[in-house]
Design a protein around this motif. Structure first.
Motif, PDB file in Angstrom:
ATOM      1  N   SER A 442       0.818  -1.205   0.000  1.00 64.43           N
ATOM      2  CA  SER A 442       0.000   0.000   0.000  1.00 64.43           C
ATOM      3  C   SER A 442       0.859   1.265   0.000  1.00 64.43           C
ATOM      4  O   SER A 442       1.859   1.365   0.719  1.00 64.43           O
ATOM      5  CB  SER A 442      -0.921  -0.002   1.218  1.00 64.43           C
ATOM      6  OG  SER A 442      -1.687   1.177   1.255  1.00 64.43           O
ATOM      7  N   THR A 444       1.780   5.094   0.839  1.00 65.28           N
ATOM      8  CA  THR A 444       1.556   6.046   1.936  1.00 65.28           C
ATOM      9  C   THR A 444       1.740   7.492   1.484  1.00 65.28           C
ATOM     10  O   THR A 444       1.024   8.378   1.958  1.00 65.28           O
ATOM     11  CB  THR A 444       2.520   5.762   3.095  1.00 65.28           C
ATOM     12  OG1 THR A 444       3.879   5.833   2.621  1.00 65.28           O
ATOM     13  CG2 THR A 444       2.259   4.379   3.684  1.00 65.28           C
ATOM     14  N   ASP A 459       5.818   3.328   0.322  1.00 61.73           N
ATOM     15  CA  ASP A 459       4.792   2.368   0.706  1.00 61.73           C
ATOM     16  C   ASP A 459       4.993   1.964   2.161  1.00 61.73           C
ATOM     17  O   ASP A 459       5.939   2.404   2.835  1.00 61.73           O
ATOM     18  CB  ASP A 459       4.798   1.157  -0.223  1.00 61.73           C
ATOM     19  CG  ASP A 459       6.161   0.477  -0.288  1.00 61.73           C
ATOM     20  OD1 ASP A 459       6.892   0.491   0.730  1.00 61.73           O
ATOM     21  OD2 ASP A 459       6.513  -0.072  -1.344  1.00 61.73           O
ATOM     22  N   GLN A 680      -6.124   1.595   6.887  1.00 60.31           N
ATOM     23  CA  GLN A 680      -4.942   2.462   6.810  1.00 60.31           C
ATOM     24  C   GLN A 680      -5.333   3.896   7.135  1.00 60.31           C
ATOM     25  O   GLN A 680      -6.262   4.453   6.538  1.00 60.31           O
ATOM     26  CB  GLN A 680      -4.326   2.391   5.409  1.00 60.31           C
ATOM     27  CG  GLN A 680      -3.089   3.269   5.244  1.00 60.31           C
ATOM     28  CD  GLN A 680      -2.438   3.080   3.889  1.00 60.31           C
ATOM     29  OE1 GLN A 680      -2.604   2.044   3.251  1.00 60.31           O
ATOM     30  NE2 GLN A 680      -1.687   4.078   3.449  1.00 60.31           N
ATOM     31  N   VAL A 728      -5.190   6.757  -1.389  1.00 57.07           N
ATOM     32  CA  VAL A 728      -4.848   7.259  -0.059  1.00 57.07           C
ATOM     33  C   VAL A 728      -3.988   8.512  -0.100  1.00 57.07           C
ATOM     34  O   VAL A 728      -3.792   9.166   0.937  1.00 57.07           O
ATOM     35  CB  VAL A 728      -4.137   6.165   0.762  1.00 57.07           C
ATOM     36  CG1 VAL A 728      -5.056   4.986   0.981  1.00 57.07           C
ATOM     37  CG2 VAL A 728      -2.851   5.710   0.072  1.00 57.07           C
ATOM     38  N   MET A 746      -4.114   1.719  -2.279  1.00 55.52           N
ATOM     39  CA  MET A 746      -3.697   0.717  -1.301  1.00 55.52           C
ATOM     40  C   MET A 746      -3.185  -0.567  -1.949  1.00 55.52           C
ATOM     41  O   MET A 746      -2.591  -1.403  -1.254  1.00 55.52           O
ATOM     42  CB  MET A 746      -4.865   0.397  -0.366  1.00 55.52           C
ATOM     43  CG  MET A 746      -5.272   1.555   0.527  1.00 55.52           C
ATOM     44  SD  MET A 746      -6.603   1.147   1.662  1.00 55.52           S
ATOM     45  CE  MET A 746      -5.813  -0.054   2.720  1.00 55.52           C
TER      46      MET A 746
END
Length: 758
Positions: A442, A444, A459, A680, A728, A746
């Motif tokens: 995923s 970030t 990630d 998350q 995200v 993600m």
């Protein structure tokens, strides 16, 4: 004057705070409080004078009048000096009357002791020197009038009116003439809109007239042909002799000549133009021979001559009628075109005046980059037209469209004119979309560099990729970390450097060109999680927000020096049991905004390293904060699912509660088989603006959504799909000609969308 002054004071406050001139703002506020002109408000000036009289402050009263004399009265024409002197004497006399009415004769005596050298030679004051020695001055004929309430009220009203007229007539600086220029601009825009409406009405009339004329021409042409073709058979049937000749039953007597018709004149032409073949030809030739056989040659030649003579005037008259119709039609078209051109020239002149005035207003206003003038008059929804001359004549076209086929040069199709709503629904053109699939967990963070040439993405496994997205995604560098990356930030100067913060008390400065770590520093071990970082626009320092690993939510907010990579300052967090989740600088680095775990937004003065203001923004954690493009407001997203806009200049003043779609603010959830669920919390940017701040990119379950910002509204403009799991982190680069959006999801997929404003 007073209203303009108050408004301009507020604008100056906003500007000083926008530029970060906080010490200048304090001096400005202090001088406003001690302003003797009272914002050029006549009522406040009169109240100040009455206050001095009631408190028997003779020196302050004279000093205040002297200030007005030096500031305002000395600039008046010489003819007004007599009126100013009368008001000055009446003001001092009101002071004496007030003192005598309240039994303060010592103040009257003090008055004459101080002002005797100045007023003893003036005849207007000769009788007033006996005032302290009179027991009942209100009964004295010389002073009776001044001790009445009517005289005092009349004087105060006269003084107020005099000051109001003077303040209103004062020459104002360019900044204070903003309202007058705005009123002129509104007037010009209204005139421009009226002219545009007249042009639109005229265009509709021309369109209707052109359609009617076209229908009339079609009907008239078909009617004439029917009449002419119908006349031939009728005349033949009406003549019995001609019928006998046609049947071949005539004797040796000569046959009568038929009246020439249009059908008889064009019959040879039709026969020669289209000759039948086969049996049809033989039959027609036989019929022609049978009809011509009994007619003598002399009679036939005479009949043909008569037919030619009668056909020639008929053809000439028909041709003359068509030419006259065409000439009349062209004359009408030219007259309508002249009227349209006159209205269009007036509209263009009004628009030119409006543009010129808008430019002057922009130059005189320090708070604006563009016109807008105002980016607020109403726009006409009808089409605007431009005149274009060609070889065929005058041809009119709508902006961006061509006239409808089959109509005259003056008719324009108004059904295809693009409206404002259509432009707002489709403002962008998607040039390309590229996928970057080098991450296997995923995402970030995904951020454009300051120059806009590359992207850095991270990630949850601690893998950081630096890659180019044009013309195709290509990895430049790969950075491996033992612990997940909590924060990622590009350095403004030089733009090749990248700041990385982890969960294990490390802050790393990485060179993307040399592909190596320059510095790796340790943070406070009690606060190992580097939650957020923001680099100052100057590139000399950056802000680092840290939090505890477990237990209570508690953190610190520090200013680090970029050269030494050490803590330079500690920024206050009140209460200390909070953690700064997100931070952002203004373009000059004088202000810093932070959103914390307690839902509070804090605004810091980075010149004094102090918290200017704070307010409760969300009921849960604040996940993402950014300044608006003009930096007069702050946008925030929080755990309560709200997207809010706050004023920078008024503490806790919410400007808008923007209705964003569900799931845009996180936390983000992915459900799988067997009850598996991955949750998350947001770490990267949840929204990003275009260069002008008119559009905002947000996260959604299958891509990004672009909204157009309105007055407390969000209008969905474009959906950037391409993801199978929630997005995200987003970012919007406007450093190059084409705006480029990046969305990270993600499932580890990152999509780059290149947009072009239509």
């Amino acid at each position: 004057m007073a209203t303009s002054t108050d408004r301009m004071d507020n604008l100056v406050r906003d500007y000083l705070l926008f530029r970060g001139f906080t010490s200048t703002l304090k001096v400005f506020e202090g001088e406003i409080k001690s302003d003797k002109d009272r914002g050029f408000r006549a009522d406040k000036v009169v109240d100040q004078m009455i206050g001095y009289i009631q408190q028997y402050e003779l020196g302050a009263l004279r000093e205040y009048w002297g200030h007005l004399d030096r500031r305002v009265f000395c600039r008046l024409e010489h003819a007004h000096s007599t009126g100013v002197n009368k008001l000055s004497r009446s003001l001092l006399r009101l002071y004496l009357v007030h003192a005598m009415q309240n039994g303060r004769t010592e103040k009257v005596t003090e008055f004459f002791e101080k002002l005797a050298p100045e007023i003893q030679g003036q005849p207007e004051w000769r009788e007033w020197f006996v005032l302290p020695f009179l027991s009942s001055p209100e009964q004295n004929p010389a002073f009776m009038m001044y001790f009445t309430k009517q005289w005092a009220d009349t004087f105060i009203v006269s003084l107020h009116n005099f000051l109001s007229v003077i303040f209103h007539s004062m020459p104002v600086p360019t900044l204070l003439s903003f309202e007058m220029e705005q009123a002129k601009m509104v007037q010009l825009k209204e005139e421009n809109d009226m002219l545009r409406q007249q042009v639109a009405v005229l265009q509709q009339r021309e369109l209707k007239k052109a359609l009617k004329e076209k229908e009339k021409v079609k009907l008239a042409g078909s009617g004439e042909l029917m009449d002419e073709f119908y006349a031939g058979p009728m005349e033949t049937r009406a003549d019995p002799d001609s019928t006998k000749v046609a049947r071949g039953k005539s004797s040796n007597s000569p046959s009568p000549v038929r009246k020439p018709t249009l059908l008889s004149t064009i019959k040879p032409q039709l026969a020669s133009a289209k000759k039948p073949t086969g049996k049809t030809t033989a039959v027609m030739q036989k019929k022609e021979d049978n009809t011509q056989r009994p007619v003598s040659p002399g009679v036939q030649r005479k009949a043909q001559a008569d037919v030619a003579k009668s056909a020639k005037p008929a053809a000439e008259s028909a041709k003359t009628t068509l030419v006259q119709k065409q000439v009349m039609k062209q004359q009408k078209a030219v007259s309508l075109e002249q009227q349209r051109r006159e209205l269009l020239s007036k509209a263009q002149a009004a628009q030119a005046r409006s543009n010129a005035l808008a430019q002057e207003t922009q130059e005189s206003t320090l708070m604006r980059k563009e016109t807008e003038a105002p980016k607020d008059a109403q726009k006409l929804a009808g089409p605007s037209f431009t005149a274009k001359e060609s070889k065929a004549g005058v041809k009119q076209e709508a902006d961006g469209l061509s006239p409808r086929d089959g109509l005259s040069s003056l008719s324009v199709s108004t059904e295809k004119i693009p409206t404002k709503e259509i432009e707002e629904q489709h403002p962008f053109l998607v040039l390309s979309q590229e996928d970057y699939i080098e991450h296997h967990s995923s995402i970030t963070h995904c951020r454009f560099s300051v120059s806009g040439t590359c992207i850095a993405s991270a990630d949850i496994d601690g893998v950081v990729k630096v890659w180019n997205f044009s013309p195709a995604p290509v990895t430049i560098a790969t950075i491996m970390s033992k612990s997940p990356i909590q924060s990622l930030e590009w350095v403004t100067k030089p733009s090749r450097l990248l700041l990385l913060g982890s969960r294990q008390s490390t802050v790393r400065l990485y060179d993307t060109e040399a592909k190596k770590n320059l510095v790796e520093s340790q943070t406070d071990p009690q606060y190992p999680r580097v939650v957020t970082m923001a680099c100052s626009p100057s590139g000399s320092s950056f802000v680092c927000g840290m939090a505890r690993q477990t237990g209570s939510i508690e953190g610190r907010l520090q200013m680090w020096d970029m050269k030494t990579m050490k803590v330079q300052r500690e920024l206050p967090l009140d209460p200390p049991s909070v953690c700064a989740n997100c931070t952002a600088f203004t373009f000059n680095g004088h202000l810093l905004v932070s959103g914390a775990s307690d839902g509070v937004i804090r605004l810091y003065d980075m010149q004094r390293y102090d918290c200017l203001m704070s307010w409760q923004a969300h009921s849960g954690e604040v996940y993402s904060v950014q300044f608006s493009c003009d930096e007069t407001s702050i946008f925030s997203m929080g755990a309560d699912g709200k997207f809010l806009e706050w004023s920078v200049h008024r503490v806790g003043s919410k400007l808008a509660d923007l209705p964003v779609h569900d799931g845009a603010t996180g936390p983000f959830v992915v459900s799988g088989y067997g009850g598996y669920k991955q949750v998350q919390a947001p770490g990267g940017k949840l929204f990003a603006f275009d260069a002008e701040g008119n559009y905002v990119l947000t996260c959604t379950g299958n891509g990004g959504i672009i909204y157009k910002l309105g007055d407390s509204t969000l209008n969905k403009t474009l959906s950037l799909g391409g993801h199978r799991s929630p997005v995200v982190s987003v970012d919007w680069c406007t450093a190059m000609n084409c705006g480029t959006c990046v969305t990270g999801s993600m499932d580890g997929k990152i999509k780059v969308s290149t947009l072009l404003m239509q």
